[in-house]
Structure formats: C-alpha cells, structure tokens
Design a protein around this motif. Structure first.
Motif, PDB file in Angstrom:
ATOM      1  N   HIS A 128       9.850  24.676 -38.258  1.00 40.28           N
ATOM      2  CA  HIS A 128      10.771  25.798 -38.063  1.00 40.28           C
ATOM      3  C   HIS A 128      11.646  26.022 -39.298  1.00 40.28           C
ATOM      4  CE1 HIS A 128      13.858  22.622 -37.272  1.00 40.28           C
ATOM      5  NE2 HIS A 128      12.813  21.978 -36.771  1.00 40.28           N
ATOM      6  N   TYR A 139      19.629  18.301 -24.232  1.00 39.38           N
ATOM      7  CA  TYR A 139      19.078  17.016 -24.687  1.00 39.38           C
ATOM      8  C   TYR A 139      20.195  15.971 -24.708  1.00 39.38           C
ATOM      9  CZ  TYR A 139      16.422  13.480 -27.074  1.00 39.38           C
ATOM     10  OH  TYR A 139      15.799  12.291 -27.366  1.00 39.38           O
ATOM     11  N   TYR A 192      21.754  19.853 -27.247  1.00 39.39           N
ATOM     12  CA  TYR A 192      20.911  21.004 -27.568  1.00 39.39           C
ATOM     13  C   TYR A 192      19.983  21.252 -26.382  1.00 39.39           C
ATOM     14  CZ  TYR A 192      17.565  23.994 -29.977  1.00 39.39           C
ATOM     15  OH  TYR A 192      16.752  25.033 -30.334  1.00 39.39           O
ATOM     16  N   HIS A 196      10.329  13.848 -28.812  1.00 36.83           N
ATOM     17  CA  HIS A 196      11.397  14.041 -27.813  1.00 36.83           C
ATOM     18  C   HIS A 196      11.516  12.898 -26.824  1.00 36.83           C
ATOM     19  CE1 HIS A 196      10.830  18.657 -28.624  1.00 36.83           C
ATOM     20  NE2 HIS A 196      11.309  18.005 -29.666  1.00 36.83           N
ATOM     21  N   LEU A 207      19.656  25.132 -35.890  1.00 34.72           N
ATOM     22  CA  LEU A 207      18.647  24.063 -35.990  1.00 34.72           C
ATOM     23  C   LEU A 207      17.252  24.677 -36.042  1.00 34.72           C
ATOM     24  CD1 LEU A 207      17.781  21.061 -35.843  1.00 34.72           C
ATOM     25  CD2 LEU A 207      17.961  21.244 -33.343  1.00 34.72           C
ATOM     26  N   HIS A 208      17.040  25.679 -35.218  1.00 32.42           N
ATOM     27  CA  HIS A 208      15.737  26.346 -35.178  1.00 32.42           C
ATOM     28  C   HIS A 208      15.915  27.810 -35.544  1.00 32.42           C
ATOM     29  CE1 HIS A 208      14.629  23.066 -32.112  1.00 32.42           C
ATOM     30  NE2 HIS A 208      14.171  22.720 -33.283  1.00 32.42           N
ATOM     31  N   GLU A 251       7.071  19.661 -39.904  1.00 30.74           N
ATOM     32  CA  GLU A 251       6.988  18.475 -39.058  1.00 30.74           C
ATOM     33  C   GLU A 251       5.660  18.332 -38.321  1.00 30.74           C
ATOM     34  OE1 GLU A 251       9.747  18.257 -35.756  1.00 30.74           O
ATOM     35  OE2 GLU A 251      10.430  20.296 -36.068  1.00 30.74           O
ATOM     36  N   ASP A 285      17.332  18.046 -40.756  1.00 28.55           N
ATOM     37  CA  ASP A 285      16.430  17.552 -39.717  1.00 28.55           C
ATOM     38  C   ASP A 285      15.297  16.773 -40.403  1.00 28.55           C
ATOM     39  OD1 ASP A 285      14.992  17.313 -37.317  1.00 28.55           O
ATOM     40  OD2 ASP A 285      14.594  19.467 -37.107  1.00 28.55           O
ATOM     41  N   TRP A 303      11.534  16.074 -21.043  1.00 26.44           N
ATOM     42  CA  TRP A 303      11.573  16.064 -22.505  1.00 26.44           C
ATOM     43  C   TRP A 303      10.380  15.377 -23.157  1.00 26.44           C
ATOM     44  CZ3 TRP A 303      14.401  18.957 -25.621  1.00 26.44           C
ATOM     45  CH2 TRP A 303      15.580  19.497 -25.132  1.00 26.44           C
ATOM     46  N   CYS A 306      15.627  11.357 -31.220  1.00 27.53           N
ATOM     47  CA  CYS A 306      14.416  11.350 -30.408  1.00 27.53           C
ATOM     48  C   CYS A 306      13.635  10.125 -30.879  1.00 27.53           C
ATOM     49  CB  CYS A 306      13.578  12.595 -30.618  1.00 27.53           C
ATOM     50  SG  CYS A 306      14.423  14.122 -30.164  1.00 27.53           S
ATOM     51  N   ASP A 322      13.349  10.776 -34.871  1.00 28.29           N
ATOM     52  CA  ASP A 322      13.713  12.112 -35.338  1.00 28.29           C
ATOM     53  C   ASP A 322      15.236  12.205 -35.318  1.00 28.29           C
ATOM     54  OD1 ASP A 322      13.854  14.849 -35.828  1.00 28.29           O
ATOM     55  OD2 ASP A 322      12.283  15.359 -34.388  1.00 28.29           O
ATOM     56  N   GLU A 382       8.748  14.402 -40.643  1.00 24.95           N
ATOM     57  CA  GLU A 382       9.437  15.678 -40.862  1.00 24.95           C
ATOM     58  C   GLU A 382      10.366  15.568 -42.067  1.00 24.95           C
ATOM     59  OE1 GLU A 382      12.110  16.797 -37.645  1.00 24.95           O
ATOM     60  OE2 GLU A 382      12.118  18.892 -38.298  1.00 24.95           O
ATOM     61  N   PHE A 406      21.061  17.150 -32.152  1.00 23.50           N
ATOM     62  CA  PHE A 406      20.223  17.304 -30.957  1.00 23.50           C
ATOM     63  C   PHE A 406      21.029  17.132 -29.668  1.00 23.50           C
ATOM     64  CE2 PHE A 406      16.622  15.164 -33.627  1.00 23.50           C
ATOM     65  CZ  PHE A 406      16.549  16.282 -34.443  1.00 23.50           C
TER      66      PHE A 406
HETATM   67  N1  MF3 Z   1      13.008  17.792 -34.941  1.00 21.91           N
HETATM   68  C1  MF3 Z   1      12.944  18.257 -33.596  1.00 21.91           C
HETATM   69  C2  MF3 Z   1      12.973  19.729 -33.641  1.00 21.91           C
HETATM   70  O1  MF3 Z   1      13.044  20.393 -34.310  1.00 21.91           O
HETATM   71  C3  MF3 Z   1      13.924  17.696 -32.670  1.00 21.91           C
HETATM   72  C4  MF3 Z   1      14.521  18.552 -31.617  1.00 21.91           C
HETATM   73  S1  MF3 Z   1      15.099  17.576 -30.360  1.00 21.91           S
HETATM   74  C5  MF3 Z   1      16.036  18.560 -29.436  1.00 21.91           C
HETATM   75  O2  MF3 Z   1      12.827  20.508 -33.193  1.00 21.91           O
HETATM   76  F1  MF3 Z   1      16.545  17.881 -28.525  1.00 21.91           F
HETATM   77  F2  MF3 Z   1      17.000  19.027 -30.169  1.00 21.91           F
HETATM   78  F3  MF3 Z   1      15.328  19.563 -28.958  1.00 21.91           F
END
Ligand code: MF3
Ligand code: CO
Length: 249
Positions: free
Chosen positions: A168, A63, A60, A77, A174-175, A201, A105, A218, A68, A94, A232, A57
């Motif tokens: 996601h 952030y 990211y 967040h 990550l996403h 999540e 994650d 955030w 989080c 998180d 999650e 994170f």
């Molecule tokens: N588990 C969260 C997510 O998927 C955490 C994201 S925090 C961030 O999306 F800073 F990376 F955005």
C-alpha cells in the motif's frame, strides 16, 4: 489519487520509519524459544513510546496490539498472546509507528533457533522477492513491474503469492492508494513517480496461495497449513531510484 510527498514529508516519514527499524533491530535479539509473543508486544510498545512515537496498528479498525506476530502457517495479523515461540518456528513480526502525523511500516520473518532447511528457504525467497520488488520502485516504471518482479521470483521456487492482502501507499495514513498486489493483475497499473512512498510487503506461502481468517477475526493462516513468510519495507521513490526508509539490518 496517489498523493506525492515532498522531500520534507519524506523526511518525516523516514523519522517514523527509523523508529520501526530500531524496534525490529531490538526485537531480533529477543527472539528465542520460550519468549511469548505478548512479551514481545509489550516491550515493542514501550520502545515506540520511549522514542516519542505511537504504535500504528493499535486500535486500527479495532486491532488490539502494537505488533502483528505470525508464527509458521500464520500469514499475517497474528495477535500477540501468551503463546511461546519454540525452536524451529518461523515468526514474522510486523511493526508500524506514527510520529508527527506520518507513518512507517515494516516486517521481517525470523527463524527461532535451529530451523528446517525448507523453512529457511521460504524466508530467504520471500526476502529476496521484496528486494526484487523494491528494485523496480523507480520513476517511469509501472506498478505491475513491482508485482511481476515479486511474483516471478517466488513462483520460480515453487512458492505462492498470497492474493488476499497487498502492499500500500503510506504517509499521513497507514494505508493510502495505491494498493500494491504482489502478483500481476490486469493492466500495467499506474506509472510510478518521484515522491511516491510505498509499503511493499510480499506474503509468500510454501503451498497454496489461499488463506483463511481465524475466529479471532484477524489471524490469517494458510488454507493448507503450509508455512508462510512476510517481509515489508517502506520505500520512497527518489530521483535516483528507490530509497528504503526502514532499513535496519
Ligand atoms: N503491515 C500491515 C499492513 O499494512 C499491518 C496492519 S495490521 C493492522 O497493513 F492491524 F493495522 F491492520
Ligand atoms: Co503494511
């Protein structure tokens, strides 16, 4: 386009997920009144780096931290700070990690010391809703089967599903697609296939589902200041059903 992962890629994701799981396992023992959320963040980053991974994170979209950490009415967040946990709080943590180009994650909501029964109930129902969602993560089902399993469980206890944030796909990013709402939207959604890897999540509120973002840009909090919990897991869809890659309890 949902990117299907090979066995080998799922193994790589699992290695990052093990780092995440180990961090949550160690953090559980650090949760007590008086610990600051920044202390938790500092130690978590150290552990992740010792395990030859990187915080997912940090930086990211700007952030600023590894974890989080979201307390009580904070939904997700929450940015680690000198704020100390106190008896009766509920705190969601998180964690994300990246190793060898793949992400893991996971999140968990912990009680701090003795916690009111209604707060424990929010934690319990949210956790159960995640496992109900995971149970639907199997080839042949549709995305909405996951969403409905979560939503129907939560609403039967009078709690509400946050709309503004979703689960996601996860892997080299990550996403990744698809977005996975924790409530049903239009249509059945995509058909699930072996090789999909999802971060499921649910974020669940005791009052309204509506959230607002604080001035730090955030921290999401419930609009009515009611309690919120968040769980999650990163889950792979295998031939024989869902496999939780971030299991640590
Ligand atoms: N588990 C969260 C997510 O998927 C955490 C994201 S925090 C961030 O999306 F800073 F990376 F955005
Ligand atoms: Co996530």
């Amino acid at each position: 386009m949902i990117n299907l992962k090979s066995k080998k890629e799922i193994d790589s994701i699992e290695r990052s997920c093990r780092v995440v799981a180990e961090v949550l396992r160690r953090l559980e023992r650090k949760i007590h009144p008086g610990v600051s959320t920044k202390e938790l963040d500092t130690i978590a980053e150290q552990w992740i780096r010792e395990m030859h991974a990187e915080p997912a994170f940090k930086n990211y979209r700007g952030y600023p931290a590894t974890l989080c950490v979201s307390i009580n009415e904070e939904v997700v967040h929450g940015i680690p700070s000198p704020r100390q946990l106190k008896e009766g709080d509920i705190v969601s943590i998180d964690v994300g990690a990246r190793q060898n180009g793949y992400y893991g994650d996971a999140a968990f909501t912990f009680p701090v010391g003795e916690v009111a029964p209604h707060a424990l109930r929010v934690i319990k129902v949210t956790r159960e809703s995640l496992y109900r969602g995971i149970e639907q993560a199997r080839a042949g089902n549709h995305l909405s089967d996951i969403s409905w399993a979560i939503q129907s469980w939560v609403e039967r206890f009078g709690l509400s599903v946050v709309r503004d944030f979703v689960g996601h796909g996860i892997g080299k990013e990550l996403h990744e697609p698809p977005q996975i709402p924790n409530y049903v939207t239009q249509g059945k959604g995509v058909r699930l296939e072996v090789g999909m890897v999802f971060a499921l999540e649910p974020m669940i509120n005791a009052g309204t589902h509506r959230v607002k973002i604080l001035d730090d840009g955030w921290t999401a909090i419930t609009e009515d200041n009611s309690l919120s919990a968040h769980f999650e897991h990163t889950v792979a869809i295998m031939e024989n059903g869902p496999r939780i890659l971030t299991q640590w309890e």
